[in-house]
Scaffold this motif. Structure first.
Motif, PDB file in Angstrom:
ATOM      1  N   LEU A 186       0.767  -1.051   0.078  1.00 55.88           N
ATOM      2  CA  LEU A 186      -0.008   0.034   0.076  1.00 55.88           C
ATOM      3  C   LEU A 186       0.967   1.193   0.150  1.00 55.88           C
ATOM      4  CD1 LEU A 186      -3.044  -0.979   2.371  1.00 55.88           C
ATOM      5  CD2 LEU A 186      -3.098  -0.301   0.045  1.00 55.88           C
ATOM      6  N   SER A 187       2.044   1.042   0.858  1.00 55.29           N
ATOM      7  CA  SER A 187       2.866   2.345   0.858  1.00 55.29           C
ATOM      8  C   SER A 187       3.643   2.369  -0.500  1.00 55.29           C
ATOM      9  CB  SER A 187       3.665   1.791   2.002  1.00 55.29           C
ATOM     10  OG  SER A 187       4.771   3.021   2.178  1.00 55.29           O
ATOM     11  N   GLU A 188       3.992   1.625  -1.314  1.00 53.99           N
ATOM     12  CA  GLU A 188       4.580   1.418  -2.566  1.00 53.99           C
ATOM     13  C   GLU A 188       3.797   1.995  -3.508  1.00 53.99           C
ATOM     14  OE1 GLU A 188       6.231  -2.551  -3.635  1.00 53.99           O
ATOM     15  OE2 GLU A 188       7.962  -2.280  -2.201  1.00 53.99           O
ATOM     16  N   VAL A 189       2.489   1.800  -3.589  1.00 58.51           N
ATOM     17  CA  VAL A 189       1.605   2.399  -4.521  1.00 58.51           C
ATOM     18  C   VAL A 189       0.959   3.741  -4.076  1.00 58.51           C
ATOM     19  CG1 VAL A 189       0.805   0.174  -5.316  1.00 58.51           C
ATOM     20  CG2 VAL A 189      -0.419   1.298  -3.791  1.00 58.51           C
ATOM     21  N   GLY A 190       1.851   4.254  -3.033  1.00 57.11           N
ATOM     22  CA  GLY A 190       1.604   5.754  -2.725  1.00 57.11           C
ATOM     23  C   GLY A 190       0.256   6.090  -2.088  1.00 57.11           C
ATOM     24  N   LEU A 191      -0.293   4.994  -1.260  1.00 61.54           N
ATOM     25  CA  LEU A 191      -1.401   5.127  -0.359  1.00 61.54           C
ATOM     26  C   LEU A 191      -1.163   5.359   1.289  1.00 61.54           C
ATOM     27  CD1 LEU A 191      -3.859   2.871  -2.277  1.00 61.54           C
ATOM     28  CD2 LEU A 191      -3.732   5.180  -2.312  1.00 61.54           C
ATOM     29  N   GLU A 215      -7.025  16.802 -12.568  1.00 60.07           N
ATOM     30  CA  GLU A 215      -6.507  16.064 -13.413  1.00 60.07           C
ATOM     31  C   GLU A 215      -5.030  16.086 -12.808  1.00 60.07           C
ATOM     32  OE1 GLU A 215      -5.836  13.793 -15.795  1.00 60.07           O
ATOM     33  OE2 GLU A 215      -7.547  14.683 -16.679  1.00 60.07           O
ATOM     34  N   HIS A 216      -4.468  15.071 -13.564  1.00 65.57           N
ATOM     35  CA  HIS A 216      -2.926  14.500 -13.214  1.00 65.57           C
ATOM     36  C   HIS A 216      -2.094  14.585 -14.636  1.00 65.57           C
ATOM     37  CE1 HIS A 216      -4.536  12.411  -9.607  1.00 65.57           C
ATOM     38  NE2 HIS A 216      -3.593  13.384  -9.006  1.00 65.57           N
ATOM     39  N   ASN A 217      -2.795  14.625 -15.757  1.00 65.51           N
ATOM     40  CA  ASN A 217      -2.267  14.384 -16.638  1.00 65.51           C
ATOM     41  C   ASN A 217      -1.236  15.791 -17.362  1.00 65.51           C
ATOM     42  OD1 ASN A 217      -1.899  14.500 -20.110  1.00 65.51           O
ATOM     43  ND2 ASN A 217      -2.464  12.580 -19.823  1.00 65.51           N
ATOM     44  N   LEU A 218      -0.150  15.765 -17.664  1.00 67.05           N
ATOM     45  CA  LEU A 218       0.705  16.862 -17.848  1.00 67.05           C
ATOM     46  C   LEU A 218       0.290  17.662 -18.982  1.00 67.05           C
ATOM     47  CD1 LEU A 218       4.038  15.840 -16.265  1.00 67.05           C
ATOM     48  CD2 LEU A 218       2.573  17.522 -15.156  1.00 67.05           C
ATOM     49  N   ASP A 219      -0.111  16.675 -19.874  1.00 65.77           N
ATOM     50  CA  ASP A 219      -0.503  17.407 -21.404  1.00 65.77           C
ATOM     51  C   ASP A 219      -1.768  18.347 -21.119  1.00 65.77           C
ATOM     52  OD1 ASP A 219       1.552  16.544 -23.323  1.00 65.77           O
ATOM     53  OD2 ASP A 219       0.735  14.480 -22.776  1.00 65.77           O
ATOM     54  N   ASP A 258      -5.263  -2.488 -16.288  1.00 68.22           N
ATOM     55  CA  ASP A 258      -5.961  -1.513 -16.744  1.00 68.22           C
ATOM     56  C   ASP A 258      -5.511   0.021 -16.793  1.00 68.22           C
ATOM     57  OD1 ASP A 258      -7.395  -0.507 -18.988  1.00 68.22           O
ATOM     58  OD2 ASP A 258      -9.101  -0.987 -18.335  1.00 68.22           O
ATOM     59  N   GLU A 259      -4.657   0.316 -17.187  1.00 65.60           N
ATOM     60  CA  GLU A 259      -4.124   2.103 -16.622  1.00 65.60           C
ATOM     61  C   GLU A 259      -3.889   2.247 -15.438  1.00 65.60           C
ATOM     62  OE1 GLU A 259      -5.367   5.205 -19.107  1.00 65.60           O
ATOM     63  OE2 GLU A 259      -6.920   4.392 -20.007  1.00 65.60           O
ATOM     64  N   PRO A 260      -3.039   1.500 -14.555  1.00 66.15           N
ATOM     65  CA  PRO A 260      -2.772   1.726 -13.436  1.00 66.15           C
ATOM     66  C   PRO A 260      -2.222   3.225 -13.010  1.00 66.15           C
ATOM     67  CG  PRO A 260      -0.790   0.513 -14.321  1.00 66.15           C
ATOM     68  CD  PRO A 260      -1.992   0.582 -15.276  1.00 66.15           C
ATOM     69  N   SER A 261      -1.949   3.836 -14.055  1.00 66.45           N
ATOM     70  CA  SER A 261      -1.449   5.434 -13.590  1.00 66.45           C
ATOM     71  C   SER A 261      -2.614   6.442 -13.551  1.00 66.45           C
ATOM     72  CB  SER A 261      -0.637   5.811 -14.907  1.00 66.45           C
ATOM     73  OG  SER A 261      -1.405   6.106 -15.931  1.00 66.45           O
ATOM     74  N   ILE A 262      -4.111   5.748 -13.545  1.00 67.40           N
ATOM     75  CA  ILE A 262      -4.875   6.559 -13.389  1.00 67.40           C
ATOM     76  C   ILE A 262      -4.944   7.314 -12.084  1.00 67.40           C
ATOM     77  CG2 ILE A 262      -7.539   6.775 -13.340  1.00 67.40           C
ATOM     78  CD1 ILE A 262      -7.679   4.618 -14.927  1.00 67.40           C
ATOM     79  N   GLY A 263      -5.222   8.691 -11.956  1.00 69.89           N
ATOM     80  CA  GLY A 263      -5.288   9.060 -10.315  1.00 69.89           C
ATOM     81  C   GLY A 263      -3.997   9.355  -9.987  1.00 69.89           C
ATOM     82  N   LEU A 264      -2.927   9.123 -10.834  1.00 68.72           N
ATOM     83  CA  LEU A 264      -1.546   9.341 -10.148  1.00 68.72           C
ATOM     84  C   LEU A 264      -0.949  10.245 -10.655  1.00 68.72           C
ATOM     85  CD1 LEU A 264       0.442   5.820  -9.989  1.00 68.72           C
ATOM     86  CD2 LEU A 264      -0.801   7.064  -8.352  1.00 68.72           C
ATOM     87  N   HIS A 265      -0.378  11.064  -9.574  1.00 68.68           N
ATOM     88  CA  HIS A 265       0.294  12.273  -9.930  1.00 68.68           C
ATOM     89  C   HIS A 265       1.858  11.743 -10.530  1.00 68.68           C
ATOM     90  CE1 HIS A 265       2.911  15.705  -9.046  1.00 68.68           C
ATOM     91  NE2 HIS A 265       2.004  16.434  -8.960  1.00 68.68           N
ATOM     92  N   ASN A 324     -16.054   3.216  -0.413  1.00 65.58           N
ATOM     93  CA  ASN A 324     -16.946   4.143  -1.379  1.00 65.58           C
ATOM     94  C   ASN A 324     -16.744   5.733  -1.060  1.00 65.58           C
ATOM     95  OD1 ASN A 324     -18.144   4.688   0.990  1.00 65.58           O
ATOM     96  ND2 ASN A 324     -20.131   3.909   0.613  1.00 65.58           N
ATOM     97  N   SER A 325     -15.555   5.994  -0.349  1.00 64.36           N
ATOM     98  CA  SER A 325     -15.193   7.266  -0.135  1.00 64.36           C
ATOM     99  C   SER A 325     -13.998   7.536  -1.035  1.00 64.36           C
ATOM    100  CB  SER A 325     -14.864   7.627   1.331  1.00 64.36           C
ATOM    101  OG  SER A 325     -13.929   6.922   1.882  1.00 64.36           O
ATOM    102  N   LEU A 326     -13.259   6.718  -1.640  1.00 66.56           N
ATOM    103  CA  LEU A 326     -12.139   6.580  -2.322  1.00 66.56           C
ATOM    104  C   LEU A 326     -12.444   7.348  -3.551  1.00 66.56           C
ATOM    105  CD1 LEU A 326     -10.735   3.184  -1.396  1.00 66.56           C
ATOM    106  CD2 LEU A 326     -10.047   5.307  -0.341  1.00 66.56           C
ATOM    107  N   SER A 327     -11.281   7.684  -4.245  1.00 68.15           N
ATOM    108  CA  SER A 327     -11.219   8.395  -5.516  1.00 68.15           C
ATOM    109  C   SER A 327     -10.836   7.078  -6.338  1.00 68.15           C
ATOM    110  CB  SER A 327     -10.160   9.334  -5.769  1.00 68.15           C
ATOM    111  OG  SER A 327      -8.812   8.863  -5.840  1.00 68.15           O
ATOM    112  N   GLY A 328     -11.140   7.275  -7.751  1.00 68.19           N
ATOM    113  CA  GLY A 328     -11.155   6.083  -8.838  1.00 68.19           C
ATOM    114  C   GLY A 328      -9.622   5.654  -8.725  1.00 68.19           C
ATOM    115  N   GLY A 329      -8.572   6.629  -8.819  1.00 63.96           N
ATOM    116  CA  GLY A 329      -7.320   6.328  -8.641  1.00 63.96           C
ATOM    117  C   GLY A 329      -6.949   5.374  -7.551  1.00 63.96           C
TER     118      GLY A 329
END
Length: 935
Positions: A464-469, A883-887, A507-514, A479-484
């Motif tokens: 959990l720590s490694e995936v930034g939580l 958003e987290h997407n830099l583009d 499937d897109e593990p980078s969603i919701g990730l800075h 149900n109070s967590l964001s999608g990412g």
């Protein structure tokens, strides 16, 4: 791509897919190297997910299920065979999909990662129960405890094993001694004198005997430490003594009179305690759940947020809402006028009061009536209509008064490990919890018992720590967590199982990730590969592509123009190809930075936002431009927008909304906004009958058009006859599904095209009605591009205009009647955007709030998305994007950066301004990563 020669490929080292043709895949042949990290990329809708999940994962699952017995298979979901010639070299598959989080109110971070299951076991095995009265350890003695004590006695020493007899309601002591004689006991210690029972009972005068103390002599012992027979006889005798003494026995040394007491009942200080077992620590089990809230942590009661709606006010300024007005202000005056007696700050904003001061307002004291007693009084007089109305105004979900939101029955908190109960541990942020287990010191016995459990708990906490939580608590509801966050919890759970030789499909593990968190994620994926797994990632993130061993590019475009393998190789090899992905990666195509940023005059300002981890911040949301909210995962972005801005603004505009989070005030140009729209990542529909054209409300117009044709008038067809959802025009055999499902016992269901309508969903007579040579089935099978051209050409401008937004957001390849369940996450979100673009041409100014709209989008799709955003702004609307997407961030007019970290270390406003201003800010982590994009 050149043809693959499969004869030269070793299926032990590769996964071979030949002729995949599900959905839009065009008989694709792919070779995926095993035990490597492979990224599948391509435009949204090109067929990436179909290849990864509907083909590879489905086949892996199907083979696993088919390896089970026919009895076991009947309890499992049946899996269709994917449309593919063959797949070789496949491994057991684990899928981590882009799933929107659960709505189950009982699910928490602890239960979904299985850490709570291990904690339950840990506390039931090595937890120590403490009395809440004296704080002493509650101990239950076992037969072994007594034997171990006897082993410490001197060899040859003499002892008596005694069980005390006391008078009961049913039997006198004399009657009990009579029974003991019948059971074979021969001696008792009566009033400290050893007496033979048969002689004592024979003398009937003894019925009136005055008993001061009575002990049955269960056994007399001469300690022989090396005699096995002595020890085994001893165990039986101790068992008997516990039974006869109702849980208590005594050892008395003959001669000295030294006495030891043992108790196998679990009680102390007059309280009978519950023995720790696994169910005591489970809020999903009736045994362990709090009896008041049934393990939910909240009840319907007096809602604190409704009683004190604006915590920025002080008690003197009427922060307590029910204590206003002529009659009720008496209660407020009692508190205000007597506050000097107990040093209560009546002029301090309510949110700045200490926990003790807030509790005092609810509990009251001898000088004033607290809120609890106030509402109790009202409740007692609820036969009066005005009191029932008053109560209904302040009722809502509130923290359970018995367990204080901890979900477990109070007895569970008496059991502790290193002074912490299970409730204390699940309330700790994961970073602190890891520290607790790292420094946990146990005795040798407990260490042996808990060894395996601690390994599992520490591993899962580390993942959990490694995936930034790090900032989450185990008691946080899913149900109070964001999608990412919810996706990364799925990832951490799968990592916790630590399988080897498997195929992980993500499937897109980078969603919701800075971008800062993406680095950690890449490390996690590489570690998974190191264990000996094949890691297949559907992804658009440039950094993850760079870290991959192989990239598979599906395209060239989307939908009917996609479904082919356009490039495969290392990152360097992909750059040399001429696919759309390559063109964006090597800079031939790019998402342009706007020449100038739009200025803003109008804005909405939230003052004193302090819900969850927000630190009482004032935030200005500019209007008439593109505003992007950024920050690391868990910094407070969703709380600020979803929980405060959106509900507060909705209430202001419409009068009704969900209860907003805590903030002081909202000011700004409200007259500048007439509507508010929130667009999230949820799918547009799961039913096979849901499709883009019904979602856009254009199907009604098409049905209407067909019902006006000459043949329809002759046959008296109404618009409803052209719907496959109601009886009338639809095929009666397949009920408008187009396929007939045949249930196969112990095998996957077989879906066959309906023989009557040939999969066209409608009756033959209905299909005879045509408009410009097209019947209803032809129209539903048109792509958006074809349909737009067709309706434009035939002067059906109203229908064409309703379809056009789909084209604008880059969904020209989607069929009008395509089932929603076959759409990717990115497509579903863009269909929602298209519905609002359709409304967007209206004159009413709307504020659009988007939650990570780049989910599932390729660089090329983001370019189209930005164009849609610019069109909305040109029409006078405003857009706020999380958003987290830099583009996308680099194209913002204004950025609101929250941080610096997640959880407790987040919730501050770090920076506000244009992207150029953000990159100059030394404190902004987003600014650091954005610099590269603005060069």
């Amino acid at each position: 791509m050149k043809k693959i020669d499969f004869s030269e490929i070793d299926p032990k080292k590769n996964i071979i897919i030949k002729g995949a043709h599900l959905h839009n895949l065009k008989y694709v042949d792919v070779v995926i190297p095993r035990n490597q990290m492979v990224v599948i990329t391509g435009l949204s809708g090109s067929g990436k997910s179909t290849l990864a999940f509907d083909t590879l994962y489905a086949e892996g699952q199907r083979r696993y299920v088919e390896s089970l017995s026919s009895y076991a298979r009947q309890f499992l979901g049946r899996i269709d065979k994917p449309k593919v010639e063959y797949i070789k070299g496949i491994a057991p598959a684990i899928a981590i999909e882009q799933k929107v989080n659960t709505t189950n109110a009982r699910s928490t971070v602890g239960t979904s990662t299985e850490i709570h299951d291990y904690l339950k076991l840990l506390f039931s095995r090595i937890g120590i129960t403490y009395s809440p009265i004296s704080g002493n350890i509650v101990k239950k003695h076992t037969v072994s405890d007594v034997i171990n004590t006897i082993k410490t006695f001197d060899e040859g020493s003499k002892w008596m094993l005694l069980a005390e007899i006391k008078k009961t309601e049913k039997r006198t002591i004399f009657e009990q001694l009579k029974m003991a004689l019948q059971q074979g006991f021969s001696r008792a210690l009566i009033n400290e004198e050893t007496i033979r029972l048969d002689e004592f009972i024979e003398d009937s005068k003894n019925e009136k005997f005055k008993f001061k103390s009575v002990f049955l002599i269960v056994d007399r012992l001469i300690v022989k430490l090396n005699d096995e027979d002595f020890l085994s006889r001893l165990a039986d005798a101790i068992d008997t003594a516990f039974f006869e003494g109702k849980g208590t026995l005594y050892l008395r040394e003959i001669g000295t009179g030294n006495q030891l007491e043992f108790n196998n009942r679990f009680d102390l200080d007059g309280i009978s305690f519950l023995e720790p077992n696994i169910h005591l620590f489970s809020f999903n089990n009736p045994y362990g759940a709090c009896p008041t809230c049934d393990g939910y942590g909240n009840i319907i009661g007096i809602d604190e947020d409704l009683v004190i709606p604006n915590t920025a006010l002080s008690v003197y300024e009427n922060a307590i809402y029910p204590w206003r007005g002529e009659t009720m202000s008496w209660f407020r005056d009692q508190l205000v006028n007597n506050s000097h007696h107990f040093d209560f700050p009546i002029h301090k904003p309510f949110y700045q009061l200490t926990a003790e001061q807030k509790e005092l307002v609810w509990k009251g004291n001898k000088y004033f009536t607290g809120l609890n007693d106030f509402f109790q009084e009202i409740e007692e007089k609820n036969y009066k209509i005005q009191n029932r109305v008053l109560l209904s105004r302040y009722r809502g979900k509130t923290k359970c008064t018995t367990c204080n939101g901890k979900r477990l029955r109070p007895e569970a908190d008496y059991v502790k490990i290193a002074t912490k109960s299970i409730s204390d541990l699940v309330e700790l942020p994961i970073i602190n919890l890891r520290e607790f287990f790292k420094n946990l010191e146990l005795n040798e016995y407990d260490q042996q018992v808990a060894k395996r459990l601690l390994i599992e708990i520490n591993n899962r906490l580390e993942f959990l720590s490694e995936v930034g939580l790090n900032y989450l608590t185990l008691n946080r509801t899913s149900n109070s967590l964001s999608g990412g966050e919810s996706q990364r919890i799925n990832l951490a759970t799968s990592l916790g199982s630590s399988l080897v030789g498997s195929m992980y499909i993500l499937d897109e593990p980078s969603i919701g990730l800075h971008p800062k968190d993406s680095e950690k994620l890449i490390q996690v994926l590489l570690n998974l590969k190191k264990l000996g797994n094949t890691v297949i990632v559907v992804e658009h993130d440039e950094d993850i592509m760079k870290a991959a061993d192989q990239i598979i590019d599906i395209g060239p475009e989307a939908g009917t123009f996609g479904g082919e393998l356009v490039a495969q190789g290392t990152y360097e090899e992909i750059l040399k190809s001429d696919s759309l992905t390559a063109k964006y990666l090597n800079g031939d195509f790019k998402i342009e930075v706007p020449k100038q940023r739009r200025p803003f005059k109008n804005f909405i300002e939230i003052k004193g936002a302090r819900e969850n981890n927000l630190k009482n911040i004032d935030v200005v949301f500019p209007l008439d431009c593109l505003t992007v909210i950024t920050g690391v995962s868990g910094s407070g972005k969703s709380t600020l927008v979803k929980k405060i801005l959106y509900p507060a603004l909705q209430k202001k505009l419409t009068g009704t909304a969900d209860k907003p989070g805590k903030f002081n005030d909202m000011v700004g140009s409200f007259s500048h906004i007439k509507n508010l729209e929130y667009i999230d990542q949820n799918p547009i529909g799961k039913s096979s009958r849901s499709n883009p054209i019904t979602y856009l409300k254009a199907y009604d117009d098409i049905r209407d058009l067909l019902s006006k044709q000459q043949l329809s008038k002759i046959r008296n067809y109404q618009p409803k006859h052209f719907s496959f959802n109601v009886d009338g025009g639809r095929c009666e055999v397949c009920k408008g599904e187009g396929v007939v499902t045949i249930e196969m016992q112990f095998m996957a269901d077989v879906h066959l095209p309906c023989e009557v309508c040939n999969g066209k969903r409608f009756k033959k007579e209905i299909l005879e009605v045509q408009f410009e040579g097209k019947n209803i089935d032809d129209v539903l099978n048109m792509t958006v591009d074809d349909a737009f051209a067709f309706f434009e050409k035939t002067q059906q401008t109203k229908i064409a205009q309703k379809i056009k937004p789909l084209q604008d957001v880059g969904l020209g390849y989607v069929k009008l009647g395509q089932s929603s369940s076959t759409l990717s996450g990115g497509e579903a979100q863009r269909i929602k955007l298209a519905t609002f673009l359709g409304k967007g041409s209206t004159k009413e100014r709307t504020l659009f709030v988007f939650d990570e709209p780049t989910t599932g989008l390729h660089f090329h799709d983001i370019k189209k998305l930005l164009k849609s955003f610019y069109d909305l702004i040109e029409n006078g609307h405003s857009i706020i994007v999380i958003e987290h997407n830099l583009d996308l961030i680099k194209c913002a007019d204004q950025i609101i950066d929250i941080g610096p970290e997640g959880g407790e270390n987040g919730g501050n406003l770090i920076a506000f301004g244009t992207p150029e201003e953000i990159i100059e800010n030394k404190d902004s982590i987003t600014g650091f990563y954005l610099k590269e994009k603005l060069k």
